[in-house]
Design an enzyme around this catalytic site. Structure first.
Site, PDB file in Angstrom:
ATOM      1  N   GLY A 314    -104.101 144.249 -50.913  1.00 54.23           N
ATOM      2  CA  GLY A 314    -103.073 145.273 -50.964  1.00 54.23           C
ATOM      3  C   GLY A 314    -102.718 145.624 -52.399  1.00 54.23           C
ATOM      4  O   GLY A 314    -103.514 145.445 -53.332  1.00 54.23           O
ATOM      5  N   SER A 315    -101.499 146.072 -52.589  1.00 48.81           N
ATOM      6  CA  SER A 315    -101.112 146.657 -53.877  1.00 48.81           C
ATOM      7  C   SER A 315    -100.985 145.676 -55.029  1.00 48.81           C
ATOM      8  O   SER A 315    -100.796 146.102 -56.166  1.00 48.81           O
ATOM      9  CB  SER A 315     -99.799 147.433 -53.717  1.00 48.81           C
ATOM     10  OG  SER A 315     -99.984 148.535 -52.856  1.00 48.81           O
TER      11      SER A 315
END
Length: 715
Positions: A314-315
């Protein structure tokens, strides 16, 4: 010659004929043995020498023990006892030395008060084995403590005795169990030994294992020791080496407590939390869930999630895309871009709130965790080839080499440029938590990455001499020291601005910088609907981070309004604050939270709608005209209020309007709309709008009722 003489001659002749060959055989056999020293292939001198000696017993040694960085015990040895009932000696019952038949009832009654067996079960076992030499009592009669042994000895039961055996004991119970592992008893040709079965107990088994000694003495023909002999043979026993870990038991214990609370409340499939000193690579604390007590070994998962599980991060991956862009001089924090969507070929990528935040500076895109911003950085500023070079420079293409068993490598496919682009903001490629942590050490220091490790040193348990020390190992420098500093400054607003996705991770006494992450989970080539791995990597203090902490929670059992930060921030804040204090890091005087780039609102009341739209757009607003009137009669925000670049400006032109799409609107924007038209507003949830009771294009009058559902987005 008389018959007597003839008889004597015949006897003599028979004797010569019969015994001469036998005599010659023995003479020959004696000569053969004298010359070859061999009988049936065995050297007789060696056999005779062996018979001179008698093995008495092995000399006991102990397995090495495991300690934390301060010498607090983590895995130690304690005596344990196996209960034995001697029923006969040499096939006979001996009064006072064996358990007699008329003593069985009393023995069963008294032993039942100590052993986890009923008197009936004990009596049955004794009676059924009454004619055997000795018997044991199964699992209930093993691993008895010193206290239990002494309690049984106080009964003075004839024939009841004990066999001492080694036992591994873990005083902290559930405590870095995936790191430590466990050792259990193994029967090695009749000898009970401890053998590591998981974690460093297994990977360092050869180092921890003891070497038993052997004592033999010279004997006489009767088998008695020759006291005057100075030729005693003795192989000295050798204890296993002790292992000192980098773990801080104080921080680890707190982390275990908080992880248990998180696990009990949210019941994730897996979870991990790791704290590392980025300057040395030392793992200060590491906790996985599910975990186990190595004393009881009720294990549901044999993997170490921090090193043996890989998943799309993810981020949190955006940290390294940002650092690469800064290092190459292509990141301009003030560059404006249009958030919301990004087209690559025929594929369109959206920001998590779909509609975006209008035209905003790149820096705010970082704080918002904008996929569009990072797509621009990776594809248009860096270029995908150069991004791939940094991916490898941060060592995401190889294992960290941490001194824990079971580490897996990342999984990526850069044959497709699309995969490279998606990797830049956290999907498509799977990495391990430990790879993220190692790469983050470059951001937290002067740009150099340190290899994570949990073993501080190995020590000779008898002499205290250090056998081996793990020194900090630099494994690369993907960015400069200046880039590392600028990357931390760029990330500051993620936690410390009023629009950042990581605001809940802010500490009162230390300035935290970091990055949130939420990733979808792929199975059989498809992403699972509504299933996420939430993560956060944070470091503090910002100007010179002493600790980096990574948390990941896999598919927590929570409703849609409970996001990763709400799940993980309480753990991060409690543990990181205490950990920094334990490390003697002085609390900081916190500065005011970073504000997004703001401007002051002008008045557009009295302007015609076209002029108001043009002017407000020029001033970096995102104007929303409400109603079909020709002139602006009210606005929100009002004149003099500050606003963020790209913020919505609501322009009222009449007392009725058609409902716009509210999806992606913040709660503040919805409340402004309700205020302008005196709507009866009903709110469900927090975050951004996901659904509305009045559909797009429907007419709305002053005083109408509006219900909206909001959710905090994943990022």
């Amino acid at each position: 010659m008389n018959s007597l003489q003839q008889s004597k001659k015949r006897v003599a002749w028979v004797a010569i004929v019969c015994f001469t060959p036998l005599f010659l055989f023995f003479v020959g056999w004696f000569l053969y043995l004298s010359l070859t020293h061999t009988y049936k292939g065995e050297n007789m001198l060696a056999f005779a020498e062996e018979q001179r000696w008698k093995a008495v017993s092995t000399l006991e040694a102990e397995r090495g023990e495991v300690y934390d960085r301060f010498g607090q015990p983590i895995a130690i040895n304690i005596p344990s006892y196996r209960l034995v009932a001697v029923m006969k000696l040499g096939g006979e019952r001996v009064e006072g030395k064996t358990l007699m038949p008329d003593e069985i009832d009393e023995a069963a009654k008294k032993l039942s008060t100590v052993l986890p067996m009923t008197e009936t079960d004990l009596l049955k076992r004794l009676e059924q084995n009454i004619d055997r030499g000795q018997i044991e009592f199964g699992v209930p009669g093993r691993d008895l403590t010193v206290e239990q042994k002494e309690e049984i000895e106080a009964f003075e039961l004839p024939g009841i005795t004990f066999v001492e055996e080694p036992k591994r004991y873990y005083p902290n119970k559930v405590f870095a169990s995936s790191v430590i592992g466990y050792a259990q008893k193994i029967d090695q040709n009749g000898r009970i030994e401890l053998v590591g079965e998981l974690g460093i107990e297994k990977s360092l088994n050869d180092i921890l294992s003891e070497s038993y000694g052997l004592y033999r003495f010279e004997k006489d023909l009767a088998g008695r020791e020759l006291v005057s002999s100075d030729e005693q043979l003795k192989i000295e026993p050798e204890d296993g080496a002790d292992v000192q870990l980098t773990i801080d038991h104080r921080i680890q214990q707190l982390l275990e407590t908080k992880m248990s609370e998180l696990y009990e409340e949210y019941e994730p499939k897996h979870a991990t939390a790791i704290i590392m000193d980025p300057k040395t690579g030392e793992i200060i604390a590491l906790s996985d869930r599910p975990s186990f007590d190595p004393n009881t070994r009720e294990i549901s998962s044999y993997s170490n999630f921090s090193v043996s599980s890989r998943f799309e991060p993810g981020s949190t991956m955006k940290i390294f895309t940002l650092a690469a862009a800064i290092n190459e001089g292509v990141y301009n924090p003030n560059e404006l871009y249009e958030s919301g969507s990004y087209k690559y070929g025929k594929t369109v990528f959206n920001d998590y709130n779909i509609t975006g935040w209008g035209t905003i500076p790149m820096e705010e895109g970082v704080w918002h965790s904008s996929n569009v911003a990072f797509s621009i950085l990776a594809n248009e500023r860096l270029g995908l080839g150069r991004y791939e070079d940094y991916f490898r420079a941060f060592k995401f293409d190889q294992r960290t080499g941490i001194d824990l068993p079971g580490e897996v490598n990342s999984q990526f496919d850069f044959e497709s440029p699309m995969n490279v682009l998606i990797t830049a903001w956290g999907q498509s490629t799977a990495v391990t938590p430990m790879q993220i942590l190692q790469a983050t050490s470059a951001i937290a220091t002067d740009g150099t990455m340190k290899q994570p490790h949990v073993i501080k040193k190995i020590v000779n348990s008898e002499t205290g001499e250090t056998i081996r020390t793990t020194n900090p190992k630099e494994v690369g420098q993907p960015i400069t020291a200046e880039t590392a500093k600028k990357t931390r400054e760029a990330l500051d607003g993620v936690v410390n601005s009023d629009v950042g996705t990581g605001q809940l991770y802010a500490l009162d006494n230390y300035r935290v910088v970091g990055k949130t992450g939420t990733a979808q989970i792929a199975e059989n080539g498809k992403y699972l609907s509504g299933q996420y791995i939430h993560s956060f990597v944070g470091m503090a203090p910002e100007d010179d981070p002493e600790l980096v902490m990574y948390i990941a929670v896999d598919r927590p059992n929570s409703d849609s309004s409970t996001t990763g930060p709400r799940i993980m921030a309480p753990l991060f804040k409690d543990v990181m604050d205490v950990a920094l204090r334990y490390r003697s890091v002085e609390p900081e005087k916190q500065e005011k939270a970073v504000e997004a780039s703001t401007k002051t609102t002008s008045s557009y009341i009295g302007n015609n709608r076209e002029e108001a739209v043009k002017e407000s757009t020029d001033h970096s607003f995102n104007p929303i005209v409400l109603g079909d009137g020709d002139e602006v009669t009210a606005q929100s925000p009002v004149k003099g209020q500050s606003y963020v670049v790209g913020e919505r400006l609501l322009l009222k032109t009449s007392n009725s309007f058609t409902m716009p799409t509210l999806k992606g609107w913040s709660l503040r924007d919805v409340k402004r709309l309700a205020t302008l038209y005196q709507l009866n507003l009903e709110i469900d949830g927090t975050g951004f709008v996901t659904s509305q009771s009045i559909g797009k294009g429907k007419p709305v009058k002053t005083g109408a009722s509006l219900k909206v559902k909001l959710e905090t987005p994943s990022n």
